[in-house]
Design an enzyme around this catalytic site. Structure first.
Site, PDB file in Angstrom:
ATOM      1  N   GLU A  54       0.785  -1.281   0.078  1.00 52.37           N
ATOM      2  CA  GLU A  54      -0.067  -0.033  -0.054  1.00 52.37           C
ATOM      3  C   GLU A  54       0.824   1.363  -0.114  1.00 52.37           C
ATOM      4  O   GLU A  54       0.392   2.225  -0.530  1.00 52.37           O
ATOM      5  CB  GLU A  54      -0.925  -0.041   1.087  1.00 52.37           C
ATOM      6  CG  GLU A  54      -2.011  -0.947   1.190  1.00 52.37           C
ATOM      7  CD  GLU A  54      -1.430  -2.444   1.819  1.00 52.37           C
ATOM      8  OE1 GLU A  54      -2.166  -3.620   1.679  1.00 52.37           O
ATOM      9  OE2 GLU A  54      -0.307  -2.595   2.166  1.00 52.37           O
ATOM     10  N   PRO A  57      10.809 -14.035  -1.718  1.00 57.63           N
ATOM     11  CA  PRO A  57       9.701 -14.182  -0.804  1.00 57.63           C
ATOM     12  C   PRO A  57       9.017 -12.809  -0.636  1.00 57.63           C
ATOM     13  O   PRO A  57       9.625 -11.726  -0.584  1.00 57.63           O
ATOM     14  CB  PRO A  57      10.156 -14.579   0.427  1.00 57.63           C
ATOM     15  CG  PRO A  57      11.539 -15.309   0.076  1.00 57.63           C
ATOM     16  CD  PRO A  57      12.113 -14.393  -1.341  1.00 57.63           C
ATOM     17  N   GLY A 100      13.004  -3.391  -2.394  1.00 60.18           N
ATOM     18  CA  GLY A 100      12.890  -2.088  -3.388  1.00 60.18           C
ATOM     19  C   GLY A 100      13.454  -2.683  -4.641  1.00 60.18           C
ATOM     20  O   GLY A 100      13.642  -1.563  -5.499  1.00 60.18           O
ATOM     21  N   GLU A 101      13.706  -3.878  -5.028  1.00 58.49           N
ATOM     22  CA  GLU A 101      14.370  -4.002  -6.115  1.00 58.49           C
ATOM     23  C   GLU A 101      13.420  -5.057  -7.137  1.00 58.49           C
ATOM     24  O   GLU A 101      13.847  -5.711  -8.092  1.00 58.49           O
ATOM     25  CB  GLU A 101      15.529  -4.780  -5.990  1.00 58.49           C
ATOM     26  CG  GLU A 101      16.753  -3.851  -5.475  1.00 58.49           C
ATOM     27  CD  GLU A 101      18.095  -4.481  -5.635  1.00 58.49           C
ATOM     28  OE1 GLU A 101      19.079  -3.865  -5.439  1.00 58.49           O
ATOM     29  OE2 GLU A 101      18.305  -5.982  -5.431  1.00 58.49           O
ATOM     30  N   LEU A 156      -0.044  -8.139  -9.674  1.00 58.87           N
ATOM     31  CA  LEU A 156       0.512  -8.412 -11.086  1.00 58.87           C
ATOM     32  C   LEU A 156       0.845  -7.187 -11.839  1.00 58.87           C
ATOM     33  O   LEU A 156       1.320  -7.296 -12.680  1.00 58.87           O
ATOM     34  CB  LEU A 156      -0.145  -9.287 -11.657  1.00 58.87           C
ATOM     35  CG  LEU A 156      -1.708  -9.199 -11.919  1.00 58.87           C
ATOM     36  CD1 LEU A 156      -1.822  -8.203 -13.053  1.00 58.87           C
ATOM     37  CD2 LEU A 156      -2.394 -10.707 -12.210  1.00 58.87           C
ATOM     38  N   ILE A 157       0.246  -6.036 -11.272  1.00 55.26           N
ATOM     39  CA  ILE A 157       0.509  -4.897 -12.087  1.00 55.26           C
ATOM     40  C   ILE A 157       1.789  -4.473 -12.150  1.00 55.26           C
ATOM     41  O   ILE A 157       2.010  -3.906 -13.238  1.00 55.26           O
ATOM     42  CB  ILE A 157      -0.587  -3.639 -11.543  1.00 55.26           C
ATOM     43  CG1 ILE A 157      -1.970  -4.351 -11.403  1.00 55.26           C
ATOM     44  CG2 ILE A 157      -0.466  -2.379 -12.361  1.00 55.26           C
ATOM     45  CD1 ILE A 157      -2.908  -3.093 -10.870  1.00 55.26           C
ATOM     46  N   GLU A 158       2.660  -4.482 -11.063  1.00 53.22           N
ATOM     47  CA  GLU A 158       4.059  -3.996 -11.439  1.00 53.22           C
ATOM     48  C   GLU A 158       4.732  -4.868 -12.414  1.00 53.22           C
ATOM     49  O   GLU A 158       5.429  -4.203 -13.128  1.00 53.22           O
ATOM     50  CB  GLU A 158       4.453  -4.258 -10.010  1.00 53.22           C
ATOM     51  CG  GLU A 158       6.056  -3.618  -9.960  1.00 53.22           C
ATOM     52  CD  GLU A 158       6.686  -3.697  -8.653  1.00 53.22           C
ATOM     53  OE1 GLU A 158       7.924  -3.035  -8.385  1.00 53.22           O
ATOM     54  OE2 GLU A 158       6.217  -4.244  -7.773  1.00 53.22           O
TER      55      GLU A 158
END
Length: 423
Positions: free
Chosen positions: A62, A265, A306-307, A332-334
């Site tokens: 979020e 994970p 963050g990767e 799944l959008i990313e």
């Protein structure tokens, strides 16, 4: 009123258990022992004088999804500061990484009546934005009492969650009714939320489509790809407890000799657990934190924060976790925004509309179990034409659904009662 009084009593009775839970979770994440006072409404010095817009994003997903909204709020109300609240240390770390010093961060207190009142009295937000579906009856009652408008943004509500809320109408309906407005992801979400007492409710789309992958992360993934070369690479992203064993067992039986599995994970506290498990199972593996995989590595453990965009850019295709087991699936959008073909399991109720749209667009495929996942991975790794078509479809799908953040910002301006020019 009686229902909320009983609800508050349960919070008070649960206080010792809450403390024990924080202590237990701190064994893996020491951050749970920090800022404890904030969880009960005791905060330090108030930020420098400026009107505060409060945004609540419960955890990492979020927090990252809120980025286009927070950027828009800062642009529309430049004289204001953003107070970003969350509930987890990893979410707080993500906030620091994404926004730096541009936002004030704090934990949202647990939903004790006194804690919520102290929180609002301390920060005095001019209005609040709750990301997705964070409904806290005492918090919303306290906001209503102080005349602080609260908007629910990027709201989604699964059928299962709607049934759960529906069992407690005396508690839940006043909480939803206290919202100044709801920006729902889909028409189905809007109907479910309106049925619980929220009004007005507008369909705005999913803000996660407006999150643009960081160029430096895309470049990093391309750098990894160049170093690894032409070796096939597939990614198991945001996997949840129990899924890794299923997919690795199936992959072990049918793995091609040179394909690399990148395993990331969902929760960072499980990185060490997965490292130990891979060692015990006899896999040839390496950690991301220890460098790039060599030619003999079977599993590259993504133990970094963050990767994810870099991992998606590296991979020939990606399985998005939380969907092999009945956990609802992860975002799944990313993956699509990084032009990465997507595979998902049978359980995607948390992202039902986005998953259906991605499949219809040719950007994603759904499999029934770990064995079917392995077979699909092998098929696609061997077929560059299919992968290329899915890659193009993924990018088009991600771009075609943008614009939710602007629609949401327009409604926030209307429902909060503060124009962009308000001091």
């Amino acid at each position: 009123m009686v229902a909320r009084w009983l609800y508050s009593l349960l919070w008070i009775l649960a206080t010792p258990l809450i403390g024990l839970r924080l202590l237990w979770r701190s064994r893996r994440q020491p951050g749970y022992r920090q800022h404890l006072g904030e969880r009960y409404g005791f905060h330090g010095r108030r930020p420098a004088p400026a009107p505060l817009i409060w945004v609540h994003a419960v955890s990492v997903g979020e927090t990252r999804a809120a980025q286009p909204l927070i950027e828009g709020l800062l642009a529309r109300w430049p004289g204001h500061r953003i107070l970003l609240t969350g509930m987890t240390p990893t979410g707080r770390e993500a906030g620091r990484a994404v926004y730096g010093e541009r936002v004030v961060q704090a934990y949202l207190p647990y939903d004790y009546p006194g804690a919520t009142r102290r929180f609002l009295a301390h920060f005095q937000p001019v209005f609040g934005v709750l990301m997705e579906t964070e409904i806290w009856p005492n918090l919303l009652a306290a906001c209503a009492a102080r005349k602080v408008p609260v908007i629910l943004a990027n709201a989604r509500l699964s059928e299962r969650s709607a049934r759960g809320y529906g069992r407690l109408p005396a508690l839940v309906r006043p909480a939803f009714a206290a919202l100044a407005g709801v920006c729902a992801q889909t028409a189905v979400d809007a109907r479910r939320i309106a049925a619980l007492g929220a009004n007005p409710v507008e369909v705005c789309g999913n803000i996660k489509f407006d999150v643009t992958p960081a160029p430096e992360k895309i470049a990093l993934g391309e750098q990894w790809r160049a170093t690894i070369g032409t070796r096939p690479v597939w990614l198991a992203a945001s996997t949840r407890d129990g899924e890794e064993a299923l997919l690795l067992a199936a992959w072990h039986q049918a793995a091609s000799s040179d394909a690399l599995l990148v395993l990331v994970p969902r929760h960072p506290q499980r990185f060490a657990e997965m490292a130990s498990w891979l060692e015990q199972q006899g896999w040839s593996w390496q950690r991301r934190s220890e460098g790039l995989p060599d030619a003999g590595t079977q599993v590259w453990l993504g133990d970094s924060m963050g990767e994810m965009a870099a991992y998606y850019r590296l991979a020939d295709l990606a399985f998005v976790g939380g969907s092999l087991l009945p956990l609802g699936g992860q975002n799944l959008i990313e993956a699509a925004a990084c032009d990465c073909p997507v595979l998902v399991g049978p359980h995607t109720f948390n992202f039902q509309q986005a998953t259906a749209d991605a499949i219809a667009a040719g950007a994603a495929r759904q499999v029934s179990d770990a064995q079917a996942l392995t077979e699909m991975v092998r098929e696609l790794l061997a077929d560059a034409v299919q992968r290329s078509a899915m890659r193009q479809a993924a990018g088009h799908f991600a771009r075609a659904h943008r614009g939710a953040a602007e629609r949401t910002l327009a409604l926030i301006a209307r429902w909060s009662g503060r124009s962009s020019a308000a001091p």
